[in-house]
Scaffold this active site. Structure first.
Site, short mmCIF file in Angstrom:
data_model
loop_
_atom_site.label_atom_id
_atom_site.label_comp_id
_atom_site.label_asym_id
_atom_site.label_seq_id
_atom_site.Cartn_x
_atom_site.Cartn_y
_atom_site.Cartn_z
CG LEU A 75 -12.89 5.73 0.45
CD1 LEU A 75 -14.08 5.80 -0.50
CD2 LEU A 75 -12.90 4.43 1.24
CG ASN A 130 2.40 3.73 5.89
OD1 ASN A 130 1.40 4.27 5.43
ND2 ASN A 130 2.72 2.46 5.61
CE1 TYR A 133 -7.56 2.78 10.74
CE2 TYR A 133 -9.37 4.13 9.89
CZ TYR A 133 -8.04 3.71 9.83
OH TYR A 133 -7.21 4.24 8.88
N GLY A 170 0.77 -1.24 0.00
CA GLY A 170 0.00 0.00 0.00
C GLY A 170 0.81 1.29 0.00
#
Ligand code: NDP
Ligand code: 8X3
Length: 258
Positions: A189, A91, A157, A17
């Site tokens: 997103l 990250n 979250y 990612g």
């Protein structure tokens, strides 16, 4: 614009990612990289590709950042040539499940809190003192649009990302008077492994958030991280929200009908 040439950059969550895309973009810009994640095979594959493409130095470290003991041992025992970290990209992070508070599993909450909050704190606390001593450095934290607003079943979250936002603000205050910078990059997103991890491997379910719209990709977020760390020294990008054009808020996503 500040150059990344020969800067040492430590990226957590570099096996997929946003982290992987950031590793690639930074390698392309001449940085030396320390790449951290739990999946060693992926790190080795990424490192091999980047070394051959960009001829840069890369050190891979298999580490679960939820363990302070292991994280401290790794950071405190870095070889001399890797000790001076110029940029830390916090990250690594994840979401587990999308459940109401009353239906959530404690183990899912613990994993999110231990990774998104405590792991980020451990790396920061271990690396920051040396940056302050050298009066130079940059810490980039991955927040989220979910750290500005929450959504049903987003509870823990989202709260971990509110933490990232508030911690970055506090960090900036504690760093006043030094040249060490701190930034929170807060995307909407992004299509990565994020949803696959959230839904524990259910790929069909994981596709749904991105259906009928063009989300961000890891590279788009990497671009914003690169922008933040290459500003002149007197400029600190404190907080940057980056959204897909088709997403205006957590609740407003334009989807094309099939
Ligand atoms: P991915 O799942 O693709 O990447 C997450 C990375 O974190 C992986 O490399 C994973 O590696 C690593 N990681 C997870 N847990 C640990 C751990 N305990 N120790 C070390 N590494 C760990 O998701 P993204 O790239 O999307 O996520 C990156 C960050 O961006 C996260 O903080 C996420 O919250 C944030 N974000 C994502 C958005 C999205 O829509 N995708 C939007 C906004 C923010 P491994 O499994 O090998 O350990
Ligand atoms: C990840 C984005 O909208 O799934 O931070 O919470 S969202």
């Amino acid at each position: 614009m500040k150059s990344l040439k020969n800067k040492t950059v430590l990226i957590t969550g570099a096996s997929s990612g946003i982290g992987e895309a950031t590793a690639k973009l930074f390698a392309q810009n001449g940085a030396r990289l320390i790449l951290i994640a739990r999946r060693k095979n992926l790190l080795l594959k990424i490192s091999k590709n980047l070394k051959s493409q960009f001829k840069t130095e890369i050190k891979t470290i298999q580490l679960d950042i939820r363990s302070y003991k292991k994280t401290a041992s790794v950071i405190n025992n870095l070889p001399e040539e890797w000790k001076k970290i110029d940029i830390l990209v916090n990250n690594a992070g994840l979401s587990r499940g999308l459940n109401t508070v009353q239906n959530s599993k404690i183990i899912d909450w613990e994993e999110m809190i231990d990774t998104n909050i405590k792991g980020l704190l451990y790396l920061t606390r271990l690396i920051l003192p040396d940056m302050i001593k050298r009066n130079s450095g940059h810490i980039v934290n991955l927040g989220s649009i979910a750290g500005h607003f929450t959504y049903p079943a987003g509870n823990v979250y989202s709260a971990t990302k509110f933490f990232v936002n508030s911690f970055t603000q506090g960090l900036r205050m504690d760093l006043l008077g030094t040249n060490v910078r701190a930034t929170s990059i807060d995307p909407g997103l992004v299509e990565t492994e994020f949803s696959i991890v959230r839904y524990r491997g259910d790929k069909e379910k994981a596709k749904r958030p991105y259906e009928g719209m063009t989300p961000l990709f890891g590279k788009d977020v990497a671009d914003t991280i690169l922008f933040a760390v290459t500003r002149p020294l007197h400029v600190n990008i404190q907080e940057l929200i980056v959204m897909p054009t088709a997403q205006a808020s957590l609740w407003h996503v334009h989807r094309e009908k099939k």
